[in-house]
Design a protein around this motif. Structure first.
Motif, PDB file in Angstrom:
ATOM      1  N   MET A 147       0.752  -1.233   0.085  1.00  0.00           N
ATOM      2  CA  MET A 147      -0.071  -0.102   0.087  1.00  0.00           C
ATOM      3  C   MET A 147       0.837   1.350  -0.080  1.00  0.00           C
ATOM      4  SD  MET A 147      -1.029   2.574   2.129  1.00  0.00           S
ATOM      5  CE  MET A 147      -0.820   1.936   3.956  1.00  0.00           C
ATOM      6  N   ILE A 148       1.868   1.267   0.755  1.00  0.00           N
ATOM      7  CA  ILE A 148       2.532   2.482   1.054  1.00  0.00           C
ATOM      8  C   ILE A 148       3.529   2.750  -0.089  1.00  0.00           C
ATOM      9  CG2 ILE A 148       4.619   1.682   2.667  1.00  0.00           C
ATOM     10  CD1 ILE A 148       2.170   4.890   3.057  1.00  0.00           C
ATOM     11  N   TRP A 149       4.124   1.886  -0.816  1.00  0.00           N
ATOM     12  CA  TRP A 149       5.042   1.964  -1.872  1.00  0.00           C
ATOM     13  C   TRP A 149       4.247   2.293  -3.058  1.00  0.00           C
ATOM     14  CZ3 TRP A 149       9.302  -2.449  -2.700  1.00  0.00           C
ATOM     15  CH2 TRP A 149       9.988  -2.509  -1.594  1.00  0.00           C
ATOM     16  N   LEU A 150       2.916   1.841  -3.297  1.00  0.00           N
ATOM     17  CA  LEU A 150       2.017   2.474  -4.203  1.00  0.00           C
ATOM     18  C   LEU A 150       1.850   3.929  -4.275  1.00  0.00           C
ATOM     19  CD1 LEU A 150      -0.403  -0.426  -4.873  1.00  0.00           C
ATOM     20  CD2 LEU A 150       1.305   0.223  -6.715  1.00  0.00           C
ATOM     21  N   THR A 151       1.393   4.261  -2.900  1.00  0.00           N
ATOM     22  CA  THR A 151       0.957   5.496  -2.683  1.00  0.00           C
ATOM     23  C   THR A 151       2.202   6.668  -2.789  1.00  0.00           C
ATOM     24  OG1 THR A 151      -0.470   4.884  -1.043  1.00  0.00           O
ATOM     25  CG2 THR A 151       0.120   7.110  -0.883  1.00  0.00           C
ATOM     26  N   TRP A 152       3.277   6.120  -2.301  1.00  0.00           N
ATOM     27  CA  TRP A 152       4.486   7.083  -2.543  1.00  0.00           C
ATOM     28  C   TRP A 152       4.792   7.103  -3.829  1.00  0.00           C
ATOM     29  CZ3 TRP A 152       8.046  10.056   0.433  1.00  0.00           C
ATOM     30  CH2 TRP A 152       7.643  10.062   1.871  1.00  0.00           C
ATOM     31  N   PHE A 153       4.883   6.038  -4.727  1.00  0.00           N
ATOM     32  CA  PHE A 153       5.423   6.197  -6.188  1.00  0.00           C
ATOM     33  C   PHE A 153       4.349   6.930  -6.972  1.00  0.00           C
ATOM     34  CE2 PHE A 153       4.917   4.663 -10.469  1.00  0.00           C
ATOM     35  CZ  PHE A 153       6.374   4.618 -10.927  1.00  0.00           C
ATOM     36  N   PHE A 154       3.220   6.885  -6.991  1.00  0.00           N
ATOM     37  CA  PHE A 154       2.331   7.575  -7.825  1.00  0.00           C
ATOM     38  C   PHE A 154       2.133   9.078  -7.165  1.00  0.00           C
ATOM     39  CE2 PHE A 154       0.885   3.430  -9.400  1.00  0.00           C
ATOM     40  CZ  PHE A 154       1.251   3.718 -10.376  1.00  0.00           C
ATOM     41  N   ALA A 155       1.992   9.293  -5.780  1.00  0.00           N
ATOM     42  CA  ALA A 155       2.052  10.750  -5.050  1.00  0.00           C
ATOM     43  C   ALA A 155       3.186  11.530  -5.495  1.00  0.00           C
ATOM     44  CB  ALA A 155       1.883  10.621  -3.774  1.00  0.00           C
ATOM     45  N   LEU A 156       4.235  10.965  -5.642  1.00  0.00           N
ATOM     46  CA  LEU A 156       5.618  11.540  -6.053  1.00  0.00           C
ATOM     47  C   LEU A 156       5.887  11.812  -7.218  1.00  0.00           C
ATOM     48  CD1 LEU A 156       6.153  11.329  -3.059  1.00  0.00           C
ATOM     49  CD2 LEU A 156       8.584  11.101  -3.456  1.00  0.00           C
ATOM     50  N   LEU A 157       5.392  10.681  -8.341  1.00  0.00           N
ATOM     51  CA  LEU A 157       5.393  10.939  -9.783  1.00  0.00           C
ATOM     52  C   LEU A 157       4.689  12.194 -10.244  1.00  0.00           C
ATOM     53  CD1 LEU A 157       4.941   8.153 -12.473  1.00  0.00           C
ATOM     54  CD2 LEU A 157       3.580  10.337 -12.825  1.00  0.00           C
ATOM     55  N   GLY A 158       3.554  12.353  -9.477  1.00  0.00           N
ATOM     56  CA  GLY A 158       2.394  13.573  -9.839  1.00  0.00           C
ATOM     57  C   GLY A 158       2.871  14.689  -9.343  1.00  0.00           C
ATOM     58  N   GLY A 165      -0.989  19.437   1.911  1.00  0.00           N
ATOM     59  CA  GLY A 165      -1.877  18.708   2.507  1.00  0.00           C
ATOM     60  C   GLY A 165      -1.491  17.163   2.507  1.00  0.00           C
ATOM     61  N   MET A 166      -1.217  16.715   1.420  1.00  0.00           N
ATOM     62  CA  MET A 166      -0.956  15.313   0.679  1.00  0.00           C
ATOM     63  C   MET A 166       0.410  14.848   1.392  1.00  0.00           C
ATOM     64  SD  MET A 166       0.287  14.016  -2.767  1.00  0.00           S
ATOM     65  CE  MET A 166       1.869  14.818  -2.557  1.00  0.00           C
ATOM     66  N   TRP A 167       1.248  15.813   1.290  1.00  0.00           N
ATOM     67  CA  TRP A 167       2.662  15.460   1.973  1.00  0.00           C
ATOM     68  C   TRP A 167       2.764  15.341   3.555  1.00  0.00           C
ATOM     69  CZ3 TRP A 167       6.934  13.917  -0.131  1.00  0.00           C
ATOM     70  CH2 TRP A 167       7.364  14.274  -1.326  1.00  0.00           C
ATOM     71  N   SER A 168       1.909  16.204   4.152  1.00  0.00           N
ATOM     72  CA  SER A 168       1.683  16.302   5.394  1.00  0.00           C
ATOM     73  C   SER A 168       1.194  14.954   5.985  1.00  0.00           C
ATOM     74  CB  SER A 168       0.966  17.149   6.105  1.00  0.00           C
ATOM     75  OG  SER A 168       1.567  18.441   5.935  1.00  0.00           O
ATOM     76  N   VAL A 169       0.101  14.414   5.474  1.00  0.00           N
ATOM     77  CA  VAL A 169      -0.432  13.268   6.055  1.00  0.00           C
ATOM     78  C   VAL A 169       0.312  12.024   5.566  1.00  0.00           C
ATOM     79  CG1 VAL A 169      -2.029  12.806   3.942  1.00  0.00           C
ATOM     80  CG2 VAL A 169      -2.400  11.770   6.307  1.00  0.00           C
ATOM     81  N   LEU A 170       1.207  11.931   4.488  1.00  0.00           N
ATOM     82  CA  LEU A 170       1.931  10.846   4.208  1.00  0.00           C
ATOM     83  C   LEU A 170       3.106  10.770   5.095  1.00  0.00           C
ATOM     84  CD1 LEU A 170       2.518  10.930   0.275  1.00  0.00           C
ATOM     85  CD2 LEU A 170       1.607   9.055   1.375  1.00  0.00           C
ATOM     86  N   TYR A 171       3.819  11.765   5.437  1.00  0.00           N
ATOM     87  CA  TYR A 171       4.718  11.795   6.588  1.00  0.00           C
ATOM     88  C   TYR A 171       4.338  11.416   7.656  1.00  0.00           C
ATOM     89  CZ  TYR A 171       8.663  13.167   3.217  1.00  0.00           C
ATOM     90  OH  TYR A 171       9.562  13.272   2.107  1.00  0.00           O
ATOM     91  N   ALA A 172       3.314  11.618   8.188  1.00  0.00           N
ATOM     92  CA  ALA A 172       2.620  11.232   9.366  1.00  0.00           C
ATOM     93  C   ALA A 172       2.474   9.943   9.737  1.00  0.00           C
ATOM     94  CB  ALA A 172       1.525  12.130   9.818  1.00  0.00           C
ATOM     95  N   GLY A 215      12.208   4.684   4.679  1.00  0.00           N
ATOM     96  CA  GLY A 215      13.166   4.809   3.700  1.00  0.00           C
ATOM     97  C   GLY A 215      12.873   3.960   2.374  1.00  0.00           C
ATOM     98  N   CYS A 216      12.396   2.988   2.725  1.00  0.00           N
ATOM     99  CA  CYS A 216      12.151   2.158   1.239  1.00  0.00           C
ATOM    100  C   CYS A 216      10.832   2.899   0.437  1.00  0.00           C
ATOM    101  CB  CYS A 216      11.692   0.649   1.697  1.00  0.00           C
ATOM    102  SG  CYS A 216      13.494  -0.336   1.874  1.00  0.00           S
ATOM    103  N   ALA A 217       9.898   3.268   1.328  1.00  0.00           N
ATOM    104  CA  ALA A 217       8.874   4.014   0.728  1.00  0.00           C
ATOM    105  C   ALA A 217       9.392   5.065   0.241  1.00  0.00           C
ATOM    106  CB  ALA A 217       7.678   4.126   1.882  1.00  0.00           C
ATOM    107  N   SER A 218      10.095   5.912   0.674  1.00  0.00           N
ATOM    108  CA  SER A 218      10.609   7.068   0.047  1.00  0.00           C
ATOM    109  C   SER A 218      11.442   6.608  -1.004  1.00  0.00           C
ATOM    110  CB  SER A 218      11.475   7.818   1.037  1.00  0.00           C
ATOM    111  OG  SER A 218      11.732   9.309   0.652  1.00  0.00           O
ATOM    112  N   ALA A 219      12.205   5.660  -0.915  1.00  0.00           N
ATOM    113  CA  ALA A 219      12.977   5.287  -2.168  1.00  0.00           C
ATOM    114  C   ALA A 219      12.079   5.115  -3.327  1.00  0.00           C
ATOM    115  CB  ALA A 219      13.950   4.260  -1.879  1.00  0.00           C
ATOM    116  N   ILE A 220      10.993   4.389  -3.225  1.00  0.00           N
ATOM    117  CA  ILE A 220      10.057   3.923  -4.009  1.00  0.00           C
ATOM    118  C   ILE A 220       9.437   5.271  -4.663  1.00  0.00           C
ATOM    119  CG2 ILE A 220       7.994   2.757  -4.861  1.00  0.00           C
ATOM    120  CD1 ILE A 220      10.256   0.887  -4.629  1.00  0.00           C
TER     121      ILE A 220
END
Length: 471
Positions: free
Chosen positions: A287-298, A387-394, A410-415
């Motif tokens: 879940m968190i890898w998918l979320t980080w990948f697509f959120a940061l791509l956008g 707002g998205m960034w804040s909740v992801l990091y929390a 770290g791995c979620a951030s790396a993805i």
């Protein structure tokens, strides 16, 4: 053979356990002693030190939004080449985030955090003296490596020092230093570009690396991590120092009694990366890898190009910087709103709201009928993005146990950095053929996929201790 826990300030009854059970009991005792501490200036000072370093990092990363147009012009880069240059930071962040999490879970939070600041300081200095685009790309790689190292370790430190009732809000507020840093990067660029070239901005950004000395002298090692590594005497000593400092700020009043916390079930200790795929954590990792990948791509696909897109629309460098700063101001109420909602609504619904809001705003921004609507939709987009960034990091560091918390973050951030890498480069290719509308439609679609990942696979962590979440 038996081991005993020292009685800390606040009147905790001593607990005697067998050696076989001592590690788990010590983990729980340290966690319980941390959880019962009232929020005082001591914890806030630790938070402010880490958040300030985070702020300096965000200035370094955000500056390229304001400088990319000038760099592109000086070196005669195509849009694809400029996109590749902007992506170099994210290659470094991918490597730094993936490595530093595992290092922090193995060697400690504090030392890895300090090393990260050395790397990004040297990287920024190298950027200032890069003679060509290729060298600048390598310098951005080193700078990104240092920034990538810092993110997961900062999240682990803050989440492990703060009590449950305050943890989500403060983690969300720390992410609020990101839009502030982005705005500061714009202001710094605006002032320096009026008198110097883009190199002066990078030179100025290297100076805050000396802030690592504040980390060295004022931030202790995480007692949760020390206890989890079996270093019980050190954990108890650090914990007693923390309790004494908190008690002093309460004018010597007794600390509350620790409340029972669930013992963390664990078998044989795994390599921290394998913990992410153990039963109970694998679905969280997906879940968190998918979320980080697509959120940061956008996110990075859009924001890295904001200034350059405005320049291509006919605005001068300084005007495009001013407009981008103006748009970014909406990030401040965005992260404040997110910080409130994560504790009232919860992490999961807040994440879905902010991601879907980002999708709608990004699409509207890309199809703005006039300049006035462009600014209005830009403000809306930045509100939801930050707002998205804040909740992801929390949310991210709460999903894993202490033994793998920095690795998980770290791995979620790396993805996510893979998405960061793809986003700016893909937009550099898409822009000449599909135009602004296609670029922002791509970003909107990415945010929708990230929102669906949280909605269908996410768990709620609001109001639960780190030990209860990982139980």
């Amino acid at each position: 053979m038996v081991g005993e826990f020292a009685v800390p300030i606040g009147g905790v009854l001593p607990e005697t356990v067998t050696e076989a059970g001592s590690a788990r009991a010590s983990d729980v005792m340290i966690a319980a002693r941390l959880e019962r501490l009232p929020m005082t200036q001591f914890q806030r000072n630790i938070f402010l030190i880490i958040a300030t370093a985070w702020f300096f990092d965000s200035i370094d990363l955000g500056s390229l939004t304001f400088l990319l147009g000038s760099i592109k012009t000086e070196f005669g880069l195509t849009t694809a080449q400029a996109g590749l240059l902007s992506s170099m930071s994210f290659v470094g962040m991918f490597l730094g985030a993936g490595i530093s999490g595992m290092l922090a879970d193995r060697f400690g939070r504090k030392v890895v955090f300090q090393v990260s600041m050395i790397f990004w300081g040297l990287g920024s200095l190298w950027c200032a003296y890069a003679p060509d685009a290729t060298t600048l790309g390598y310098a951005r790689l080193l700078l990104g490596f240092g920034m990538g190292m810092e993110f997961p370790v900062a999240l682990a430190i803050v989440s492990e020092f703060l009590p449950t009732a305050k943890r989500g809000r403060y983690l969300a507020i720390m992410e609020g230093f990101w839009p502030l840093g982005f705005i500061a990067a714009g202001c710094l660029s605006y002032v320096l570009l009026s008198y110097f070239d883009w190199r002066a901005v990078f030179l100025a950004q290297a100076v805050p690396a000396v802030f690592l000395f504040a980390i060295r002298f004022f931030v202790p090692e995480s007692p949760r991590w020390l206890a989890d590594r079996g270093r019980h005497a050190e954990a108890d000593r650090v914990m007693e120092e923390i309790e004494a400092k908190v008690s002093a700020r309460l004018d010597g009043r007794p600390l509350p009694e620790p409340q029972p916390l669930p013992a963390q079930a664990r078998g044989e200790r795994r390599f921290s990366f394998l913990e992410l795929w153990s039963p109970g954590y694998a679905s969280r990792t997906v879940m968190i890898w998918l979320t980080w990948f697509f959120a940061l791509l956008g996110f990075y696909g859009l924001t890295t190009w904001l200034g350059a897109l405005l320049q291509e629309a006919g605005h001068s460098v300084t005007k495009s910087v001013v407009y981008t700063i103006l748009i970014s101001l909406a990030g401040v109420p965005g992260f404040i709103t997110s910080a409130i909602l994560v504790e009232r609504w919860g992490r999961k619904p807040t994440a879905v709201l902010m991601l879907l809001g980002s999708a709608v705003a990004a699409y509207l921004y890309g199809h703005s009928p006039s300049f006035g609507w462009l600014i209005a939709f830009g403000l809306m987009m930045q509100f939801f993005l930050f707002g998205m960034w804040s909740v992801l990091y929390a949310y991210t560091p709460e999903l894993y146990p202490t033994r793998a918390r920095a690795t998980g973050a770290g791995c979620a951030s790396a993805i996510g950095r893979v998405g960061s890498l793809i986003g700016p480069y893909a937009i550099g290719i898409i822009l000449p053929t599909m135009g602004h509308g296609g670029v922002f439609a791509l970003g909107a679609g990415s945010f929708v996929i990230a929102a669906m990942s949280v909605a269908f696979l996410g768990i709620e962590t609001k109001g639960r201790s780190l030990e209860a979440i990982s139980h």
